[in-house]
Design a protein around this motif. Structure first.
Motif, PDB file in Angstrom:
ATOM      1  N   PHE A   1      33.614  29.194  19.565  1.00 15.85           N
ATOM      2  CA  PHE A   1      34.035  27.880  20.050  1.00 15.85           C
ATOM      3  C   PHE A   1      34.075  26.923  18.864  1.00 15.85           C
ATOM      4  O   PHE A   1      33.137  26.893  18.057  1.00 15.85           O
TER       5      PHE A   1
ATOM      6  N   PHE B   1      38.190  29.616  20.734  1.00 13.51           N
ATOM      7  CA  PHE B   1      38.445  28.643  21.791  1.00 13.51           C
ATOM      8  C   PHE B   1      38.468  27.239  21.204  1.00 13.51           C
ATOM      9  O   PHE B   1      37.501  26.821  20.551  1.00 13.51           O
TER      10      PHE B   1
ATOM     11  N   GLU C   1      40.811  22.298  25.490  1.00 13.44           N
ATOM     12  CA  GLU C   1      41.980  22.438  26.359  1.00 13.44           C
ATOM     13  C   GLU C   1      42.904  21.224  26.283  1.00 13.44           C
ATOM     14  O   GLU C   1      44.132  21.349  26.421  1.00 13.44           O
TER      15      GLU C   1
ATOM     16  N   ALA D   1      28.729  24.928  25.680  1.00 11.18           N
ATOM     17  CA  ALA D   1      29.745  25.961  25.880  1.00 11.18           C
ATOM     18  C   ALA D   1      29.244  27.328  25.413  1.00 11.18           C
ATOM     19  O   ALA D   1      29.459  28.347  26.087  1.00 11.18           O
TER      20      ALA D   1
ATOM     21  N   TRP E   1      28.553  30.569  28.015  1.00 12.04           N
ATOM     22  CA  TRP E   1      29.170  31.881  27.817  1.00 12.04           C
ATOM     23  C   TRP E   1      28.102  32.977  27.716  1.00 12.04           C
ATOM     24  O   TRP E   1      28.188  34.012  28.379  1.00 12.04           O
TER      25      TRP E   1
ATOM     26  N   THR F   1      30.740  37.068  31.134  1.00 10.77           N
ATOM     27  CA  THR F   1      31.389  36.712  29.873  1.00 10.77           C
ATOM     28  C   THR F   1      30.639  37.288  28.676  1.00 10.77           C
ATOM     29  O   THR F   1      31.267  37.717  27.690  1.00 10.77           O
TER      30      THR F   1
ATOM     31  N   THR G   1      42.064  28.205  24.935  1.00 11.66           N
ATOM     32  CA  THR G   1      41.565  26.861  25.196  1.00 11.66           C
ATOM     33  C   THR G   1      40.386  26.904  26.160  1.00 11.66           C
ATOM     34  O   THR G   1      40.248  27.819  26.973  1.00 11.66           O
ATOM     35  N   TYR G   2      39.561  25.859  26.061  1.00 18.21           N
ATOM     36  CA  TYR G   2      38.357  25.737  26.893  1.00 18.21           C
ATOM     37  C   TYR G   2      38.168  24.266  27.230  1.00 18.21           C
ATOM     38  O   TYR G   2      38.354  23.390  26.370  1.00 18.21           O
TER      39      TYR G   2
ATOM     40  N   ASN H   1      33.523  21.123  31.815  1.00 18.26           N
ATOM     41  CA  ASN H   1      32.358  21.977  32.038  1.00 18.26           C
ATOM     42  C   ASN H   1      31.056  21.218  31.790  1.00 18.26           C
ATOM     43  O   ASN H   1      30.085  21.354  32.540  1.00 18.26           O
TER      44      ASN H   1
END
Length: 545
Positions: A80, A108, A111, A124, A128, A134, A200-201, A206
């Motif tokens: 990330f 990632f 987004e 993040a 994960w 994941t 993308t994330y 989140n």
């Protein structure tokens, strides 16, 4: 104190952003010059393109070194990556993506092409890695591109391994050494490719949605308190609006401007533009609104630090707020482990020691650096970890890990929860702590030291201090290792019943830092500071003989 501290920045104070970015690409570092090498401090590599300490070649080499580190440690999951609002952060992210994609690392990015606060990136990684589905695709890690609260001309590059927090010294030393090898070799071993195919994330979505598992928003909403949040032009700028809308709060984003020159800032104590939410000078324009809100807060550029402003007292000293937060949390989080400790760095206020003792909680005192809190936050054995420099994080309601890096947004929201639940401001609650435990005077000062003296101080053993008394009180401890984990503190700490000082070498200037505190008042603090300098200078003189 600079004569213009707390006053608005003038045109002459502003950095030339175009020249700054041009220097990033044009200047090439020489690894044989110490000031131009990759050097990781407590959090990451920092510097400026203008003095050839943060340039494209630094980021190419450091990113490749991180890829090599991942390979050596068997880290096979996604990485990330996010950046703050500093002018050098966007080009550094582009450079890093070139290398990551060139090495076929799964990446990632945000987004919405938004800025990414440090706590959102830590969140993040942990999300994960804590999800069996994941995690089965390989452990994730991350890069956050930020120099934190540093001036606009600076850049920063930080690696967070799979535990989600700041990398430890083993990792940063390995990465820095490898990066400098690559720079010295001309960069031929760096793999690059156009940054296509990245995934993308939704960092913001989140993070914001999950806040319900750590902050009592129902209480905040019911109370109807008015909240003001100033991102200080940093990465949290869109997060605060999202928090307001998601939880239906009476929250105003005081200043939503993003400007890489930070032209809207007031100058810090030394006349520099610095986005430090714990500095009254840097927060001067925010403090003008203190009467408009029940709780007013500020964050630095990557939102890992917090500043808490109350109508009755203005900007709170970070040590004061940490003490209040600790007492509140351990009384209002019944699902935390009964043996969960209070974590603090050894240069934080002893008020925290007294609060922890009153709670019947173990005090876990560690060296400077948030990385030391990571294991305890992960397994729940540390309920709260905080630094005197306005950085902290704590556990979710259920006692599980939230972030393993500092979370300034979280600590700001906690101030609103405290106000809503208790009916009192954090500064009023600190007043009650003073009534019970005394009123400590705390200050950090600097003393001149050569490079050799700083090296000696970093290696100094507490037993090398011959003094038996500090400012009229018997010395009770002479420490060169932290009581909580026996890790070397890179300096010394000397304590008495009512006072203490700690001395550590600066990593960037020819000075050593003296942190001192006294529960006997400001005059006694001055005596402690004077005695501290004499004690340290004597020990350094003996070490140099």
């Amino acid at each position: 104190m600079h004569e213009r501290a707390g006053r608005p920045a003038a045109e002459s104070d502003l950095v030339d952003v175009e020249g700054l970015v041009r220097a990033y690409y044009e200047k090439q570092p020489d690894a044989s010059i110490p000031e131009q090498r990759v050097v990781f401090g407590t959090a990451g590599h920092r510097g400026s393109s203008l003095n050839t300490s943060f340039n494209e070649h630094h980021i190419l080499a450091t990113t490749q070194a991180i890829v090599d580190y991942r390979t050596a440690r068997g880290i096979t999951g996604p990485l990330f990556i996010g950046a703050d609002t500093h002018a050098l952060s966007a080009p550094a992210q582009t450079t890093a993506l070139d290398v990551l994609v060139g090495n076929r690392v799964r990446v990632f990015v945000d987004e919405f092409d938004d800025y990414v606060p440090t706590p959102a990136l830590s969140h993040a990684i942990l999300k994960w890695n804590n999800d069996p589905e994941t995690r089965g695709e390989g452990e994730a890690d991350g890069i956050v591109i930020t120099p934190s609260h540093n001036p606009p001309q600076d850049g920063g590059f930080k690696y967070n391994p799979p535990h989600g927090g700041p990398a430890d010294s083993e990792a940063t030393t390995w990465i820095a050494n490898r990066a400098n090898e690559l720079i010295a070799g001309g960069g031929g071993a760096v793999n690059q490719a156009e940054p296509s195919g990245v995934e993308t994330y939704d960092f913001r979505g989140n993070y914001v949605e999950d806040l319900a598992n750590i902050i009592d928003f129902d209480a905040i909403k019911r109370s109807g308190i008015r909240i003001g949040a100033d991102p200080l032009g940093g990465a949290s700028v869109h997060y605060w609006a999202a928090i307001r809308d998601h939880y239906d709060l009476d929250l105003t984003v005081v200043n939503a401007r993003v400007d890489p020159t930070w032209s809207f800032m007031t100058l810090d104590w030394d006349g520099k533009i610095r986005m430090d939410p714990s500095s009254a000078s840097a927060m001067a324009s925010v403090l003008e609104h203190r009467g408009d809100y029940d709780i007013l807060t500020g964050n630095d550029a990557d939102a890992d630090r917090h500043g808490i402003v109350t109508p009755d007292d203005g900007l709170m000293n970070p040590n004061h707020y940490l003490a209040v937060a600790i007492e509140y949390l351990f009384a209002h989080r019944p699902e935390w482990r009964p043996d969960a400790a209070v974590g603090k760095t050894l240069v934080s206020s002893s008020m925290i020691d007294r609060v922890a003792a009153s709670l019947g909680r173990r005090l876990w005192e560690v060296p400077v650096g948030f990385k030391w809190f990571v294991p305890g936050l992960i397994d729940g054995s540390v309920g709260f970890g905080g630094e005197e420099s306005a950085g902290a994080s704590f556990l979710r309601f259920d006692g599980s890990v939230w972030t393993t890096d500092k979370d300034g947004i979280l600590l700001c929201l906690l101030a609103s929860e405290i106000r809503a639940v208790t009916g009192k401001s954090p500064s009023e609650l600190y007043g009650s702590l003073v009534e019970r435990f005394g009123d400590p005077a705390y200050e950090r000062t600097d003393a001149a030291a050569s490079a050799a003296q700083k090296a000696d101080l970093g290696r100094l053993d507490g037993d090398a201090i011959s003094a038996t008394e500090l400012a009229g009180e018997p010395i009770t401890a002479k420490l060169s290792h932290a009581p909580g984990n026996d890790a070397a503190i890179g300096g010394v700490k000397v304590t008495t019943e009512n006072a203490w000082f700690a001395a550590r070498p600066s990593g960037t200037e020819d000075v050593y830092k003296i942190y001192a505190e006294s529960f006997e008042g400001p005059e006694h603090l001055k005596a402690v500071q004077a005695a501290a300098k004499q004690i340290v200078d004597a020990a350094l003189a003996s070490a140099g003989e």
